[in-house]
Design a protein around this motif. Structure first.
Motif, PDB file in Angstrom:
ATOM      1  N   ARG C  14       0.843  -1.188   0.000  1.00 38.68           N
ATOM      2  CA  ARG C  14       0.000   0.000   0.000  1.00 38.68           C
ATOM      3  C   ARG C  14       0.879   1.238   0.000  1.00 38.68           C
ATOM      4  N   GLY C  15       0.493   2.177  -0.775  1.00 38.60           N
ATOM      5  CA  GLY C  15       1.252   3.406  -0.764  1.00 38.60           C
ATOM      6  C   GLY C  15       2.388   3.306  -1.743  1.00 38.60           C
ATOM      7  N   GLY C  16       2.291   3.985  -2.827  1.00 40.87           N
ATOM      8  CA  GLY C  16       3.376   3.982  -3.790  1.00 40.87           C
ATOM      9  C   GLY C  16       4.321   5.108  -3.441  1.00 40.87           C
ATOM     10  N   THR C  17       4.735   5.811  -4.460  1.00 43.73           N
ATOM     11  CA  THR C  17       5.743   6.837  -4.254  1.00 43.73           C
ATOM     12  C   THR C  17       5.220   8.048  -3.498  1.00 43.73           C
ATOM     13  N   PHE C  18       3.918   8.227  -3.494  1.00 42.64           N
ATOM     14  CA  PHE C  18       3.377   9.430  -2.841  1.00 42.64           C
ATOM     15  C   PHE C  18       3.162   9.224  -1.349  1.00 42.64           C
ATOM     16  N   ARG C  19       3.143   7.989  -0.917  1.00 46.42           N
ATOM     17  CA  ARG C  19       2.750   7.686   0.462  1.00 46.42           C
ATOM     18  C   ARG C  19       3.498   8.450   1.548  1.00 46.42           C
ATOM     19  N   PRO C  20       4.812   8.467   1.503  1.00 49.41           N
ATOM     20  CA  PRO C  20       5.543   9.020   2.640  1.00 49.41           C
ATOM     21  C   PRO C  20       5.020  10.385   3.068  1.00 49.41           C
ATOM     22  N   ARG C  21       4.545  11.155   2.108  1.00 55.26           N
ATOM     23  CA  ARG C  21       4.085  12.482   2.459  1.00 55.26           C
ATOM     24  C   ARG C  21       2.988  12.414   3.520  1.00 55.26           C
ATOM     25  N   ARG C  22       2.025  11.536   3.263  1.00 54.19           N
ATOM     26  CA  ARG C  22       0.928  11.411   4.207  1.00 54.19           C
ATOM     27  C   ARG C  22       1.423  10.899   5.558  1.00 54.19           C
ATOM     28  N   SER C  23       2.286   9.895   5.515  1.00 58.34           N
ATOM     29  CA  SER C  23       2.716   9.307   6.779  1.00 58.34           C
ATOM     30  C   SER C  23       3.574  10.287   7.574  1.00 58.34           C
ATOM     31  N   ILE C  24       4.306  11.129   6.854  1.00 57.26           N
ATOM     32  CA  ILE C  24       5.114  12.126   7.574  1.00 57.26           C
ATOM     33  C   ILE C  24       4.208  13.115   8.275  1.00 57.26           C
ATOM     34  N   VAL C  25       3.166  13.533   7.562  1.00 58.67           N
ATOM     35  CA  VAL C  25       2.205  14.450   8.183  1.00 58.67           C
ATOM     36  C   VAL C  25       1.599  13.811   9.428  1.00 58.67           C
ATOM     37  N   VAL C  26       1.172  12.569   9.274  1.00 56.09           N
ATOM     38  CA  VAL C  26       0.554  11.876  10.406  1.00 56.09           C
ATOM     39  C   VAL C  26       1.521  11.769  11.571  1.00 56.09           C
ATOM     40  N   THR C  27       2.757  11.368  11.269  1.00 59.61           N
ATOM     41  CA  THR C  27       3.750  11.235  12.326  1.00 59.61           C
ATOM     42  C   THR C  27       3.985  12.574  13.020  1.00 59.61           C
ATOM     43  N   ALA C  28       4.029  13.630  12.225  1.00 62.01           N
ATOM     44  CA  ALA C  28       4.229  14.953  12.814  1.00 62.01           C
ATOM     45  C   ALA C  28       3.065  15.317  13.737  1.00 62.01           C
ATOM     46  N   VAL C 272      -2.549   3.855  13.827  1.00 60.12           N
ATOM     47  CA  VAL C 272      -1.530   4.316  12.872  1.00 60.12           C
ATOM     48  C   VAL C 272      -1.775   3.739  11.481  1.00 60.12           C
ATOM     49  N   TYR C 273      -2.145   2.453  11.404  1.00 59.36           N
ATOM     50  CA  TYR C 273      -2.427   1.882  10.072  1.00 59.36           C
ATOM     51  C   TYR C 273      -3.539   2.660   9.402  1.00 59.36           C
ATOM     52  N   LEU C 274      -4.564   2.972  10.176  1.00 60.56           N
ATOM     53  CA  LEU C 274      -5.706   3.687   9.615  1.00 60.56           C
ATOM     54  C   LEU C 274      -5.304   5.071   9.148  1.00 60.56           C
ATOM     55  N   ALA C 275      -4.500   5.752   9.965  1.00 63.38           N
ATOM     56  CA  ALA C 275      -4.158   7.136   9.660  1.00 63.38           C
ATOM     57  C   ALA C 275      -3.148   7.239   8.527  1.00 63.38           C
ATOM     58  N   THR C 276      -2.126   6.379   8.549  1.00 61.14           N
ATOM     59  CA  THR C 276      -1.081   6.535   7.535  1.00 61.14           C
ATOM     60  C   THR C 276      -1.396   5.778   6.260  1.00 61.14           C
ATOM     61  N   ARG C 277      -2.289   4.810   6.357  1.00 62.55           N
ATOM     62  CA  ARG C 277      -2.659   3.969   5.203  1.00 62.55           C
ATOM     63  C   ARG C 277      -1.452   3.348   4.532  1.00 62.55           C
ATOM     64  N   THR C 278      -0.461   3.025   5.322  1.00 60.96           N
ATOM     65  CA  THR C 278       0.687   2.362   4.733  1.00 60.96           C
ATOM     66  C   THR C 278       1.110   1.223   5.634  1.00 60.96           C
ATOM     67  N   PHE C 279       1.837   0.284   5.050  1.00 58.58           N
ATOM     68  CA  PHE C 279       2.363  -0.814   5.848  1.00 58.58           C
ATOM     69  C   PHE C 279       3.876  -0.776   5.851  1.00 58.58           C
ATOM     70  N   ARG C 280       4.437   0.316   5.311  1.00 58.67           N
ATOM     71  CA  ARG C 280       5.880   0.451   5.316  1.00 58.67           C
ATOM     72  C   ARG C 280       6.365   0.716   6.728  1.00 58.67           C
ATOM     73  N   HIS C 281       7.314  -0.096   7.145  1.00 66.38           N
ATOM     74  CA  HIS C 281       7.739  -0.010   8.536  1.00 66.38           C
ATOM     75  C   HIS C 281       8.483   1.275   8.847  1.00 66.38           C
ATOM     76  N   ARG C 282       9.087   1.875   7.830  1.00 65.25           N
ATOM     77  CA  ARG C 282       9.777   3.144   8.127  1.00 65.25           C
ATOM     78  C   ARG C 282       8.759   4.198   8.541  1.00 65.25           C
ATOM     79  N   SER C 283       7.495   4.017   8.150  1.00 67.10           N
ATOM     80  CA  SER C 283       6.454   4.957   8.565  1.00 67.10           C
ATOM     81  C   SER C 283       5.722   4.474   9.803  1.00 67.10           C
ATOM     82  N   THR C 284       5.321   3.184   9.802  1.00 65.95           N
ATOM     83  CA  THR C 284       4.473   2.711  10.884  1.00 65.95           C
ATOM     84  C   THR C 284       5.218   2.603  12.208  1.00 65.95           C
ATOM     85  N   VAL C 285       6.472   2.201  12.166  1.00 68.29           N
ATOM     86  CA  VAL C 285       7.185   1.995  13.430  1.00 68.29           C
ATOM     87  C   VAL C 285       7.330   3.294  14.226  1.00 68.29           C
TER      88      VAL C 285
END
Lengths: 276, 254, 335
Positions: C14-28, C272-285
């Motif tokens: 889930r989450g191609g090249t655009f994903r990190p942006r969303r997960s960074i926002v969520v993490t912030a 976090v899964y719901l908010a970031t919509r990604t399963f990439r561990h660099r984001s979820t962890v």
């Protein structure tokens, strides 16, 4: 001797009631892992007991029984309601949900008991125990006997309902009402057992699985067998509970919790082996 | 007699069934055909009172299926769908005996036992009578459920895609059996079928549906022609003939 | 967060090249929430000696952060390795084992004697048993049941039941007066955390986190499933083994430090899964780690200030966590 006779009667009634409750729930929900323990019923009844002890501490036991039954019915009803919202009733998702529902009720019980300093009392209630079985209390279990007989009366209908809603409606049965009646009967009887002797774990899960494996799912035939088997198993567990640490007693719930736990795992492994 | 009266079923804004009028009467096999989502199973399940219509109703021998007591209807119409508990550990005979439940409420008379035996005979299930359903093959289990419907001994029998999951041989056997229900026992059989050619060969009457509406209704030879098939299935097909019955060469469509 | 960055359903990762942006926002956002929670906890209604109160609260915040981070990351790892998002280490019997351990020790040594045992000795003892249990779980179940989540779960539930049954038995044997003292150990408590233990625990958790971080891409592959990951050249068995060891550390250390907290990891990870919509561990962890700490601190803050200590964060979390779990089950099913 005077305590032996009531105790034996209590064990027979409680053991058969729990086995019949598990069997009926498994049939009606069409899931072999559903029983009063895994449908939130026992935890809801216990929550009722805690609330009863807090708000009407001087209430006679039959009133506390009524409160526990009401809670058990409500808890089981909630389980059925949630069950309806599950679209794919995966064989383990259903009991998992029931267990979680039970955990929520249990959390509420612990929360309340902790505030009131009743935690150790709660632990005592929860673990099924016949050492305190005396006249004046165990007679409530006759209610259980009546409920179990009534369950047998409906056995044929419950079997039909267990084949499927369409099949049942086709034969002119009100499926929803049949399920409610069945779940209500056995939720009530297991709540009474909780009030009188405490939670008896895993009996309702293990006995029906073994009995139906051998004899099939027709309740009219297997229900009496399950009742007898439940009684025998609980009698054995009770003997075990009295001999493990003689002259002290280990609550029979603990014996069942450990022995039944292994038995349950074995059954699950078996059923997995066959399906997958 | 089954009479459909201005029957409508909607889910939200989507109308899945709109059938103003349809009458099925007399012994014989009627096939409901159509593409997926044409409303044929919806029609069948409403007639079998497994589903509530949005408006309108179905009368079975004059009994309104939405209001008549379910137990009374159980003696007049039997419906079989695919969604039964297949892992149930009942013997074939036990299952078929439940077909007599509407009459006996669980206490079988000699008459009931006779009808159960007849149903087992009809479906050629006697040798399996003592076997448990969870030990049978899919086709045998399917036959056991049909036998329960036969034992129910209703004038009307509704079958929802009874050939699903059956291999060619068992499908052919089941269709032959369904014919016998009409020919030997004089029942009104309504059956939802996927395969238009099976319907063409075995049915006395075909009701073709599309988007919740009946678009053609009649004997196979009158219903099955190229324009109608195009309308029903949205597919250009060739229709030919075999022993006086139409055959649709749908697999030639491009 | 615009529509065009929506991942396509059924896409393997889930989450191609655009994903990190969303997960960074969520993490912030979670990071800010964390800071707010800490600030509230530290400063609300300060009384008496300022430095003493602040030091006390800082220690609590540190303990809670440690626990929140450890349990949440452990849960994410466990989800990845077991291939599902519902199981948690707590459901596998860790909580019940902890309670059993406390009760049995109190019975054997006497509650008061037990509570007087040098905290570090007790900590090490508990840690050892919990680690052994984790290894046992890994050995027996992850190997034998190989991907059969269902079996794993049932095994965990049944073991929890057995631990609880034995724990209940022992609890009855304890003198009621002593039980009151023991009771406080049964529910997670942050009020009396030993400073040195806190330091040691922090080191353990930090080391584990470093290993997790270095494995993050391999974990992404494992999340695709055993066969996919193998064909991508990942040594799935090794990653699984290492992950289970890490889970053991990340669960055992916080639990031995403060007590059992069921559902915290589940709430944080699934939120976090719901908010970031990604399963990439660099984001979820990182997001889950922050979320776990935030939830715990916020819950403890509310309880301390508004419930006047009459309850425990773990009980409240068990109640709401259970409800969230059921909601999650219903939601998962609707897919």
């Amino acid at each position: 001797m005077t305590s032996r006779i009531p105790r034996t009667i209590a064990i027979i009634l409680a053991g058969s009631a729990m086995a019949v409750a598990g069997l009926t729930m498994q049939t009606l929900t069409r899931n072999r892992f559903v029983a009063p323990d895994t449908a939130g019923t026992l935890d809801a009844a216990t929550l009722g007991l805690v609330l009863g002890a807090m708000y009407v501490p001087s209430a006679p036991i039959y009133l506390r029984m009524v409160i526990a039954v009401v809670f058990a019915l409500a808890g089981t009803g909630l389980f059925l309601l949630l069950l309806q919202r599950l679209q794919f009733r995966d064989i383990v998702v259903v009991p998992l949900m029931g267990l979680m529902l039970g955990a929520v009720f249990n959390a509420a019980s612990v929360f309340l008991a902790y505030r009131e300093g009743l935690l150790q009392t709660l632990v005592t209630w929860i673990s099924g125990d016949f050492s305190g079985t005396l006249r004046g209390r165990y007679e409530l279990l006759y209610v259980v006997a009546a409920l179990t007989i009534l369950t047998y009366w409906f056995a044929e209908r419950f079997t039909i309902a267990g084949i499927g809603r369409d099949f049942a409606v086709n034969l002119g049965l009100d499926h929803g009402r049949t399920v409610l009646i069945g779940m209500g009967l056995v939720a009530s009887s297991s709540a009474v057992v909780v009030v009188v002797v405490g939670e008896i774990p895993l009996l309702g899960l293990v006995v029906p699985n073994i009995v139906t494996l051998a004899l099939g799912d027709r309740l009219r035939r297997v229900l009496p067998v399950a009742a007898v088997a439940g009684a025998i198993l609980l009698l054995l567990a009770d003997i075990g509970s009295r001999t493990v640490r003689h002259p002290y007693e280990v609550p029979v719930g603990v014996v069942l919790g450990v022995v039944g736990g292994f038995a349950f795992l074995a059954i699950v492994l078996r059923s997995r082996g066959r399906v997958g | 007699m089954i009479e459909v009266r201005s029957l409508v079923k909607r889910y939200g804004d989507t109308t899945v069934l709109d059938c103003p009028d349809l009458t099925l009467d007399g012994a014989g096999v009627t096939a409901l055909v159509g593409a997926n989502g044409a409303g044929k199973s919806t029609l069948l399940t409403i007639a079998g009172r497994l589903l509530e219509p949005t408006s309108g109703t179905v009368l079975v021998d004059g009994h309104d299926v939405t209001t008549a007591p379910s137990r009374e209807l159980a003696a007049r119409v039997a419906i079989l769908r695919q969604e039964n508990n297949l892992a149930v550990r009942l013997t074939v005979r036990e299952l078929v005996e439940f077909g007599r439940f509407p009459y006996s409420q669980g206490r079988l008379t000699d008459d009931d036992h006779r009808l159960v035996d007849r149903a087992l005979d009809t479906l050629e299930l006697h040798e399996f009578a003592a076997r448990r359903l969870d030990e049978l093959s899919g086709g045998q289990r399917q036959r056991a459920f049909i036998a329960a419907v036969v034992a129910q001994d209703t004038d009307h029998v509704l079958l929802d895609e009874p050939l699903n999951n059956l291999d060619l041989r068992h499908a052919a056997q089941s269709m032959a059996m369904i014919r016998r229900l009409a020919d030997e026992f004089g029942k009104t059989v309504v059956v939802v079928l996927h395969d238009i050619n099976v319907a063409a060969h075995h049915a006395d009457r075909i009701v073709a549906m599309r988007s919740g509406r009946v678009v053609a209704d009649g004997e196979p030879s009158t219903v099955i022609d190229e324009p109608t098939m195009r309308e029903v299935f949205g597919l250009d097909v060739e229709v030919t003939e075999h022993h006086g019955r139409p055959v649709v060469l749908h697999f030639l469509a491009s | 967060m615009s529509v065009d960055t929506e991942p396509i359903r059924g896409e393997p990762i889930r989450g191609g090249t655009f994903r990190p942006r969303r997960s960074i926002v969520v993490t912030a956002v979670i990071g800010v929430a964390f800071l707010i929670a800490v600030a509230c906890f530290m400063t609300y209604d300060l009384r008496g000696s300022l430095s003493y109160a602040l030091e006390l609260r800082a220690r609590k915040v540190a303990a809670m952060t440690l626990v929140g981070v450890g349990l949440s990351v452990a849960t994410v790892l466990f989800h990845t390795v077991s291939g599902n998002r519902i199981l948690t280490p707590a459901l596998m019997g860790f909580d019940a084992l902890y309670i059993l351990l406390q009760t049995v020790a109190a019975y054997l040594f006497g509650t008061f004697a037990f509570l007087r045992i040098e905290v570090r000795v007790r900590f090490l003892g508990e840690l050892a048993v919990m680690m052994l249990f984790a290894l046992f779980l890994n050995h027996i179940f992850l190997r034998r049941t190989r991907g059969d989540v269902v079996l794993l779960m049932l095994a965990g539930v049944v073991m929890s039941g057995m631990f609880r049954a034995i724990g209940n038995l022992v609890a009855r044997l304890i003198d009621p007066n002593e039980f009151v003292a023991l009771q406080d150990r049964l529910f997670a408590s942050f009020s009396s955390v030993d400073e040195q233990l806190l330091g040691a625990s922090a080191v353990c958790v930090a080391v584990a986190l470093v290993v997790v971080w270095r494995m993050r891409y391999q974990l992404d592959a494992v999340a695709l499933g055993h066969d996919h990951a193998s064909s991508l050249g990942v040594d799935v068995d090794r990653v699984t083994r290492v992950s289970m060891a890490l889970v053991a550390v990340l669960v055992a250390v916080p639990t031995a430090l403060v007590g059992a907290i069921t559902f915290l990891g589940l709430l944080a990870s699934n939120g976090v899964y719901l908010a970031t919509r990604t399963f990439r561990h660099r984001s979820t962890v990182p997001a889950a780690a922050l979320a776990g700490a935030t939830i715990l601190i916020a819950a403890q803050f509310v309880i301390e200030e508004f419930f006047a200590f009459n309850t425990r964060a773990s009980m409240v979390l068990a109640f709401f966590g259970g409800i969230a779990f059921i909601a999650l089950l219903l939601k998962e099913q609707r897919r």
